[in-house]
Structures are given as structure tokens and as C-alpha cells.
Design an enzyme around this catalytic site. Structure first.
Site, PDB file in Angstrom:
ATOM      1  N   TYR A   1      -2.597  -1.943 -10.734  1.00  0.00           N
ATOM      2  CA  TYR A   1      -2.618  -1.804  -9.270  1.00  0.00           C
ATOM      3  C   TYR A   1      -1.768  -2.896  -8.606  1.00  0.00           C
ATOM      4  O   TYR A   1      -0.934  -2.620  -7.731  1.00  0.00           O
ATOM      5  CB  TYR A   1      -4.072  -1.848  -8.774  1.00  0.00           C
ATOM      6  CG  TYR A   1      -4.177  -1.995  -7.280  1.00  0.00           C
ATOM      7  CD1 TYR A   1      -3.954  -0.908  -6.446  1.00  0.00           C
ATOM      8  CD2 TYR A   1      -4.469  -3.227  -6.698  1.00  0.00           C
ATOM      9  CE1 TYR A   1      -4.018  -1.047  -5.063  1.00  0.00           C
ATOM     10  CE2 TYR A   1      -4.543  -3.371  -5.323  1.00  0.00           C
ATOM     11  CZ  TYR A   1      -4.317  -2.283  -4.522  1.00  0.00           C
ATOM     12  OH  TYR A   1      -4.364  -2.422  -3.152  1.00  0.00           O
TER      13      TYR A   1
ATOM     14  N   TYR B   1      -4.267   2.823   7.733  1.00  0.00           N
ATOM     15  CA  TYR B   1      -5.528   2.074   7.675  1.00  0.00           C
ATOM     16  C   TYR B   1      -6.489   2.597   8.754  1.00  0.00           C
ATOM     17  O   TYR B   1      -6.495   3.797   9.037  1.00  0.00           O
ATOM     18  CB  TYR B   1      -5.270   0.571   7.854  1.00  0.00           C
ATOM     19  CG  TYR B   1      -4.196  -0.006   6.963  1.00  0.00           C
ATOM     20  CD1 TYR B   1      -4.291   0.077   5.581  1.00  0.00           C
ATOM     21  CD2 TYR B   1      -3.085  -0.631   7.506  1.00  0.00           C
ATOM     22  CE1 TYR B   1      -3.316  -0.475   4.760  1.00  0.00           C
ATOM     23  CE2 TYR B   1      -2.103  -1.186   6.688  1.00  0.00           C
ATOM     24  CZ  TYR B   1      -2.231  -1.101   5.322  1.00  0.00           C
ATOM     25  OH  TYR B   1      -1.270  -1.638   4.525  1.00  0.00           O
TER      26      TYR B   1
ATOM     27  N   VAL C   1       1.174  -3.926   3.651  1.00  0.00           N
ATOM     28  CA  VAL C   1       1.130  -5.255   4.274  1.00  0.00           C
ATOM     29  C   VAL C   1       2.392  -6.083   4.013  1.00  0.00           C
ATOM     30  O   VAL C   1       2.536  -7.174   4.553  1.00  0.00           O
ATOM     31  CB  VAL C   1      -0.131  -6.065   3.874  1.00  0.00           C
ATOM     32  CG1 VAL C   1      -1.388  -5.410   4.400  1.00  0.00           C
ATOM     33  CG2 VAL C   1      -0.206  -6.288   2.372  1.00  0.00           C
TER      34      VAL C   1
ATOM     35  N   SER D   1       0.795  -1.242   0.000  1.00  0.00           N
ATOM     36  CA  SER D   1       0.000   0.000   0.000  1.00  0.00           C
ATOM     37  C   SER D   1       0.822   1.283   0.000  1.00  0.00           C
ATOM     38  O   SER D   1       0.269   2.359  -0.241  1.00  0.00           O
ATOM     39  CB  SER D   1      -0.938   0.019   1.205  1.00  0.00           C
ATOM     40  OG  SER D   1      -2.164  -0.533   0.848  1.00  0.00           O
TER      41      SER D   1
ATOM     42  N   LYS E   1       0.626   3.467  -2.938  1.00  0.00           N
ATOM     43  CA  LYS E   1      -0.512   4.374  -3.138  1.00  0.00           C
ATOM     44  C   LYS E   1      -0.082   5.841  -3.074  1.00  0.00           C
ATOM     45  O   LYS E   1      -0.708   6.705  -3.673  1.00  0.00           O
ATOM     46  CB  LYS E   1      -1.612   4.076  -2.108  1.00  0.00           C
ATOM     47  CG  LYS E   1      -2.246   2.678  -2.319  1.00  0.00           C
ATOM     48  CD  LYS E   1      -3.219   2.291  -1.208  1.00  0.00           C
ATOM     49  CE  LYS E   1      -4.074   1.086  -1.528  1.00  0.00           C
ATOM     50  NZ  LYS E   1      -3.590  -0.207  -1.154  1.00  0.00           N
TER      51      LYS E   1
END
Ligand code: GLU
Length: 314
Positions: free
Chosen positions: A186, A238, A256, A62, A65
Site C-alpha cells: 500500500y 474524501y 495528499v 490516494s 487507489k
């Protein structure tokens, strides 16, 4: 003083790695060693400090991102991106589907999976992954960053939850192109290998308002750096982002794979790594390192507390 604080932080981190679990929902990630732990700090004045397994490679997950959002803003622009995703934290887990239908057809922010998939779909061009890789290499100050094909294929095979969100968003016209192409992009962005040093580079560029502190060259526009850091602060950890902001107070983005990217405004970038995760998906050892550094070096955004303040409840 920074080196001493970093070594102490890593050894504190080591003491908690057993309390977390490795991510197994992407089968290839389960091969990581939960005992690996390391960190790197790069300051805006040009010094580097490192400790532990800071050179150990891991996939961004992540953390990508932050770079895909940067790329989408650079190529598609603010209005396009934020016609697809919102600006609000969700309070739900990173892979939650629930609010897509109950709250809003648009994902609430670009730091959750649905939001990052929608953001990825905005990136134009024939080979958006090449654009991403070029930008990641530039922002991590490492020309050798590359795709981990095993993790990519593993995630492509296992990523049914992300697949369902992509098709759902296609049905709502949030994703304009082919959902499978968007998903491949992605998954590939999540599967780029980095180490804690690479994350410290990206963190220090953010801390330095988008300017490479070693050369003085502007790498990203100031407004994009500000926007990315704000998302890191409000949504980067998160559904643990609120507690992290209160207790540690450093704009950060976790993945993660066990990495955390952190940026201390006008001071330093920090990259940490430990693949042992808490139930929310944040690195257990990594968060302990950041907590220790926040306290010993006074890095909280709203004023440093130090270990001298032993009476403080946090
Ligand atoms: N590639 C991961 C996924 O889509 C990223 C999750 C994360 O690091 O939060 O599930």
C-alpha cells in the site's frame, strides 16, 4: 478555447494556493513547494493541452487507489474484493478508523485508506507491486513511472495510523496475509511518482470507457472503468465528495501529494497538481482549477453551467 480556459484556470488556482497547507504527516511530503501548480488536459479525440507546472513530479498518494482497485478487480475479481470492502461513502476523513468498529468490520469503500489496504491485500502473486507498476505505466501511458523510495520509506516509518487499521483488519480476518507485507504494498503504491500529464492520460482512458484513445486498444474492461468512475464521483474527494459533486461535478480522485485525477465522460481526462491542501486533504489550487474548467467548458456531469449564468448560486 480549451488552452485559453486552462491557462485562466491555472492562474485562478495560483491566486488561492496560499490558503492551504502542505501535508506534513508524511515528513517527506513536506518538502514540496506549495506554489507549484499546473494542469494537463487530454481529449478523447487526441489533443493535449497543458499549463503551469504540469511536468512537476509528485507522488500519487490516494490517486493510486483507482489503479490498485482496478488491479484487484482484474486479478482477484469482483466477489472477492467486495467481500472485503463496501460500496458506500463514509462522510469521514480518509484516514478515519472509527467506522471499522462502530459501523461494520469491513471498510465502507476502497477509496479510503482502510479500504485501499484491504483491497491491496486481495492482489495475488509473488510481486504485486510489480503488477501495480506495470498497470500504472500502461494506464498513464508512461513507461518511466517509478517508485519514489524516499517517500515510501518516510511513509513506512510514519504510517502508524494505517498500521493500526491493518492490524485491526487482520484481527477481523479482512486481511488474510501478513499485515506488514500488505502495508508495504500500500505504501509503495502511494509513493509512485507521476505528473499531471500522466494523470490526464489515465483520466482520458477512463473517459473513453477503458480504451486508449490514441490506439483504439482496450486497456481495461468497460465495467471496471464504470465502477472506478462511480467511486471517484461518490467517494473520490474524501469527506468533501458531496460538495465537490454538487459544485464541480466531475468524477475525480485526489491525493495528499496534491494531485487530482479527473475524468469527463466521453470528453477528456484532466490531471491537476498543487500541493497546498485544504483541511480535508484536497488540493486547494487543484480544486480551483477544476471549478474554473467545469464552469468555463461546461463539464458538470449533470449539464454544464457556464460563467454566463452569473445568477446561479453555485
Ligand atoms: N499515503 C497516504 C496515507 O496513507 C494516502 C492518503 C491520501 O492521499 O489520501 O495516508
Amino acid at each position: 478555447m480549451i488552452q485559453e480556459a486552462l491557462e485562466k484556470a491555472v492562474s485562478e488556482g495560483k491566486s488561492v494556493t496560499k490558503s492551504g497547507k502542505i501535508a506534513t504527516y508524511i515528513p517527506e511530503l513536506s518538502k514540496a513547494n506549495t506554489e507549484h501548480i499546473g494542469a494537463c488536459i487530454k481529449t478523447v479525440s487526441g489533443e493535449t493541452y497543458s499549463a503551469g507546472d504540469w511536468q512537476q513530479p509528485f507522488t500519487m498518494q490516494s490517486i493510486s487507489k483507482t489503479i490498485s482497485l482496478t488491479l484487484a478487480l482484474q486479478t482477484a475479481g469482483y466477489d472477492k474484493v467486495f467481500s472485503k470492502v463496501g460500496l458506500e461513502p463514509t462522510g469521514d476523513s480518509f484516514n478515519s478508523i472509527v467506522k471499522l468498529e462502530t459501523r461494520n468490520p469491513n471498510p465502507l469503500n476502497p477509496m479510503i485508506n482502510a479500504g485501499a489496504i484491504a483491497t491491496a491485500s486481495c492482489i495475488p502473486g509473488d510481486d504485486p507491486f510489480k503488477l501495480f507498476l506495470d498497470l500504472a505505466r500502461k494506464l498513464c501511458l508512461n513507461e518511466n513511472i517509478s517508485l519514489n523510495t524516499e517517500v515510501f520509506l518516510s511513509e513506512k516509518r510514519a504510517g502508524m495510523r494505517n498500521r493500526s487499521m491493518a492490524y485491526w483488519m487482520k484481527s477481523e480476518n479482512i486481511i488474510e496475509g501478513d499485515p506488514e507485507e500488505t502495508l508495504d504494498l500500500y505504501f509503495k503504491m502511494c509513493s509512485v511518482n507521476v505528473n499531471a500529464g500522466d494523470l490526464a492520460s489515465w483520466g482520458v482512458i477512463l473517459a473513453n470507457d477503458g480504451v486508449n484513445p490514441y490506439t483504439g486498444t482496450r486497456l481495461i474492461e468497460s465495467w471496471i472503468a464504470r465502477l472506478v468512475k462511480t467511486f471517484m464521483m461518490t467517494c473520490g474527494m474524501y469527506d468533501g465528495s458531496g460538495e465537490f459533486a454538487i459544485k464541480i461535478g466531475i468524477p475525480s480522485k485526489s491525493g495528499v501529494g496534491g494531485g487530482i485525477l479527473s475524468s469527463v465522460e466521453a470528453r477528456m481526462g484532466i490531471g491537476v497538481f498543487n500541493p497546498s491542501l485544504d483541511p480535508k486533504g484536497n488540493s486547494v489550487g487543484g480544486m480551483r482549477i477544476l471549478e474554473s474548467l467545469s464552469k468555463s467548458l461546461g463539464l458538470h456531469y449533470f449539464g454544464g453551467h457556464t460563467r454566463d449564468n452569473l445568477k446561479d448560486p453555485i
